[in-house]
Design a protein around this motif. Structure first.
Motif, PDB file in Angstrom:
ATOM      1  N   PRO A  41       0.828  -1.210   0.000  1.00 50.96           N
ATOM      2  CA  PRO A  41       0.000   0.000   0.000  1.00 50.96           C
ATOM      3  C   PRO A  41       0.859   1.255   0.000  1.00 50.96           C
ATOM      4  CG  PRO A  41       0.100  -0.936   2.204  1.00 50.96           C
ATOM      5  CD  PRO A  41       0.863  -1.876   1.313  1.00 50.96           C
ATOM      6  N   PHE A  42       0.401   2.248  -0.730  1.00 49.16           N
ATOM      7  CA  PHE A  42       1.016   3.578  -0.705  1.00 49.16           C
ATOM      8  C   PHE A  42      -0.059   4.593  -1.050  1.00 49.16           C
ATOM      9  CE2 PHE A  42       3.049   7.191  -2.832  1.00 49.16           C
ATOM     10  CZ  PHE A  42       3.937   7.590  -1.835  1.00 49.16           C
ATOM     11  N   GLY A  43      -0.254   5.558  -0.165  1.00 53.27           N
ATOM     12  CA  GLY A  43      -1.346   6.507  -0.365  1.00 53.27           C
ATOM     13  C   GLY A  43      -2.671   5.769  -0.378  1.00 53.27           C
ATOM     14  N   ASP A  44      -3.477   6.006  -1.391  1.00 53.98           N
ATOM     15  CA  ASP A  44      -4.762   5.309  -1.512  1.00 53.98           C
ATOM     16  C   ASP A  44      -4.724   4.241  -2.593  1.00 53.98           C
ATOM     17  OD1 ASP A  44      -4.556   6.959  -3.670  1.00 53.98           O
ATOM     18  OD2 ASP A  44      -6.562   7.832  -3.515  1.00 53.98           O
ATOM     19  N   ARG A  45      -3.506   3.753  -2.919  1.00 48.88           N
ATOM     20  CA  ARG A  45      -3.329   2.751  -3.967  1.00 48.88           C
ATOM     21  C   ARG A  45      -2.563   1.543  -3.429  1.00 48.88           C
ATOM     22  NH1 ARG A  45      -6.143   3.454  -8.559  1.00 48.88           N
ATOM     23  NH2 ARG A  45      -4.449   3.012  -9.998  1.00 48.88           N
ATOM     24  N   CYS A  46      -2.667   0.425  -4.152  1.00 46.15           N
ATOM     25  CA  CYS A  46      -1.921  -0.794  -3.833  1.00 46.15           C
ATOM     26  C   CYS A  46      -1.079  -1.184  -5.046  1.00 46.15           C
ATOM     27  CB  CYS A  46      -2.868  -1.943  -3.473  1.00 46.15           C
ATOM     28  SG  CYS A  46      -3.850  -1.659  -1.984  1.00 46.15           S
ATOM     29  N   TYR A  47       0.126  -1.718  -4.795  1.00 47.57           N
ATOM     30  CA  TYR A  47       1.064  -2.034  -5.876  1.00 47.57           C
ATOM     31  C   TYR A  47       1.588  -3.459  -5.707  1.00 47.57           C
ATOM     32  CZ  TYR A  47       1.006   3.042  -6.151  1.00 47.57           C
ATOM     33  OH  TYR A  47       0.596   4.345  -6.240  1.00 47.57           O
ATOM     34  N   HIS A  48       1.598  -4.179  -6.823  1.00 48.27           N
ATOM     35  CA  HIS A  48       2.191  -5.519  -6.846  1.00 48.27           C
ATOM     36  C   HIS A  48       3.390  -5.507  -7.784  1.00 48.27           C
ATOM     37  CE1 HIS A  48       2.920  -9.764  -7.119  1.00 48.27           C
ATOM     38  NE2 HIS A  48       2.580  -9.790  -8.397  1.00 48.27           N
ATOM     39  N   PHE A  49       4.591  -5.698  -7.222  1.00 49.74           N
ATOM     40  CA  PHE A  49       5.818  -5.757  -8.009  1.00 49.74           C
ATOM     41  C   PHE A  49       6.043  -7.213  -8.424  1.00 49.74           C
ATOM     42  CE2 PHE A  49       5.989  -1.888  -5.699  1.00 49.74           C
ATOM     43  CZ  PHE A  49       6.881  -1.027  -6.336  1.00 49.74           C
ATOM     44  N   VAL A  50       5.937  -7.482  -9.717  1.00 50.01           N
ATOM     45  CA  VAL A  50       6.084  -8.847 -10.212  1.00 50.01           C
ATOM     46  C   VAL A  50       7.549  -9.241 -10.098  1.00 50.01           C
ATOM     47  CG1 VAL A  50       5.810 -10.391 -12.179  1.00 50.01           C
ATOM     48  CG2 VAL A  50       4.131  -8.564 -11.769  1.00 50.01           C
ATOM     49  N   HIS A  51       7.831 -10.190  -9.205  1.00 51.49           N
ATOM     50  CA  HIS A  51       9.222 -10.561  -8.931  1.00 51.49           C
ATOM     51  C   HIS A  51       9.805 -11.474  -9.996  1.00 51.49           C
ATOM     52  CE1 HIS A  51      12.573 -12.709  -6.957  1.00 51.49           C
ATOM     53  NE2 HIS A  51      12.739 -11.578  -6.291  1.00 51.49           N
ATOM     54  N   GLY A  52       9.020 -12.428 -10.436  1.00 51.10           N
ATOM     55  CA  GLY A  52       9.524 -13.402 -11.403  1.00 51.10           C
ATOM     56  C   GLY A  52      10.379 -14.458 -10.723  1.00 51.10           C
ATOM     57  N   GLU A  53      10.870 -15.403 -11.493  1.00 50.18           N
ATOM     58  CA  GLU A  53      11.692 -16.474 -10.936  1.00 50.18           C
ATOM     59  C   GLU A  53      13.089 -15.961 -10.616  1.00 50.18           C
ATOM     60  OE1 GLU A  53      11.568 -20.282 -12.869  1.00 50.18           O
ATOM     61  OE2 GLU A  53       9.710 -19.768 -13.895  1.00 50.18           O
ATOM     62  N   GLU A  54      13.602 -16.405  -9.482  1.00 50.34           N
ATOM     63  CA  GLU A  54      14.916 -15.960  -9.019  1.00 50.34           C
ATOM     64  C   GLU A  54      16.010 -16.407  -9.982  1.00 50.34           C
ATOM     65  OE1 GLU A  54      16.859 -13.555  -6.669  1.00 50.34           O
ATOM     66  OE2 GLU A  54      14.846 -14.166  -6.040  1.00 50.34           O
ATOM     67  N   LYS A  56      16.704 -15.742 -12.921  1.00 51.88           N
ATOM     68  CA  LYS A  56      16.366 -15.966 -14.327  1.00 51.88           C
ATOM     69  C   LYS A  56      16.116 -14.622 -14.997  1.00 51.88           C
ATOM     70  CE  LYS A  56      14.522 -20.672 -14.427  1.00 51.88           C
ATOM     71  NZ  LYS A  56      13.412 -21.526 -14.907  1.00 51.88           N
ATOM     72  N   ILE A  57      16.506 -14.522 -16.246  1.00 51.69           N
ATOM     73  CA  ILE A  57      16.320 -13.285 -16.977  1.00 51.69           C
ATOM     74  C   ILE A  57      14.830 -13.015 -17.175  1.00 51.69           C
ATOM     75  CG2 ILE A  57      16.749 -12.107 -19.158  1.00 51.69           C
ATOM     76  CD1 ILE A  57      19.320 -13.678 -19.400  1.00 51.69           C
ATOM     77  N   LYS A  58      14.417 -11.819 -16.813  1.00 53.96           N
ATOM     78  CA  LYS A  58      13.015 -11.436 -16.999  1.00 53.96           C
ATOM     79  C   LYS A  58      12.873 -10.685 -18.316  1.00 53.96           C
ATOM     80  CE  LYS A  58      13.191 -12.050 -12.366  1.00 53.96           C
ATOM     81  NZ  LYS A  58      14.416 -12.387 -11.616  1.00 53.96           N
ATOM     82  N   SER A  59      11.857 -11.039 -19.050  1.00 53.94           N
ATOM     83  CA  SER A  59      11.603 -10.375 -20.322  1.00 53.94           C
ATOM     84  C   SER A  59      10.109 -10.432 -20.612  1.00 53.94           C
ATOM     85  CB  SER A  59      12.396 -11.050 -21.449  1.00 53.94           C
ATOM     86  OG  SER A  59      12.147 -10.415 -22.682  1.00 53.94           O
TER      87      SER A  59
END
Length: 243
Positions: A41-54, A56-59
């Motif tokens: 949560p931040f302010g009046d919004r919620c955020y999901h940071f997509v982590h991905g597999e450890e 491993k290259i994210k693309s």
């Protein structure tokens, strides 16, 4: 004594209002989605940071990024504070520098950049070389660099980025009443404070008016009972008055 009693009543009322305010504040909470993912949560919004597999290259293509959000929005940034939050929180999720897809696109109808949902772009943080111009390609989207917090124009179709952040409104809803140690402690402290101040007021009153009570208006007065001689006298007077 009257001013002392008024002060005591005013203090008790103030403490009661304070306790009620704390109960209302603790009874409300920001509600982020409970879908098994980590939402911040931040302010009046919620955020999901997509982590991905450890390790491993994210693309992610732009379409893939939208799919990962599963009905929620891609990151939209409306203020410098929100941009700063994403910039500073990103190292908590990703080890290296990441380029995050923003939910922004080039609108050919207005020849301007827009957020999805037709929201106009108010705040912006462009890199010097990426400021929008009249010669924007039709497939222009935007990515945020986590090492600088700056935005860059990128191709929606030909490029892939390695960062995705989903976003949604934070809904305030009433929480089911549960025992709260903090609330209980505050209530107890408020009661103790009222009792302590009341004791001080009573002590000062006794010091100024020894032998009197601050609760004089509420003292018990037994009914007047006449003895037998007084009763006879009253009865004789009543008989004399009878014609």
């Amino acid at each position: 004594m009257e001013s002392t009693e008024k002060h005591q009543r005013s203090l008790s009322f103030t403490c009661g209002v304070l306790v009620l305010f704390l109960q209302l504040r603790l009874g409300l909470t920001g509600d982020c989605p409970a879908d098994g993912r980590t939402w911040v949560p931040f302010g009046d919004r919620c955020y999901h940071f997509v982590h991905g597999e450890e390790d491993k290259i994210k693309s992610y293509t732009f379409d893939r990024a939208k799919t990962l959000c599963q009905g929620f929005e891609l990151l939209t940034i409306q203020s410098a504070e929100e941009n700063d939050f994403v910039f500073k929180y990103s190292p908590e999720v990703w080890k290296n520098n990441v380029n995050i897809w923003l939910g922004m696109y080039y609108d050919t109808n207005s020849d301007n950049m827009k957020w999805f949902g037709e929201k106009p772009v108010g705040f912006s943080n462009w890199e010097d070389s990426s400021s929008p111009s009249n010669l924007m390609p039709l497939d222009t989207c935007v990515a945020l660099h986590t090492n600088t917090g700056k935005w860059e124009n990128v191709s929606c179709l030909e490029q892939a980025e390695n960062g995705v952040v989903c976003e949604t409104d934070q809904k305030a809803e009433e929480v089911k009443q549960k025992p709260s140690a903090l609330l209980s402690a505050l209530v107890i402290l408020s009661v103790v404070a009222i009792m302590g101040v009341s004791a001080v007021i009573w002590f000062l009153h006794q010091k100024r008016n020894p032998g009197t009570s601050i609760f004089t208006p509420f003292e018990y007065h037994p009914p007047l009972v006449l003895d037998s001689d007084q009763s006879c006298l009253v009865e004789a007077e009543e008989n004399d008055n009878v014609p």
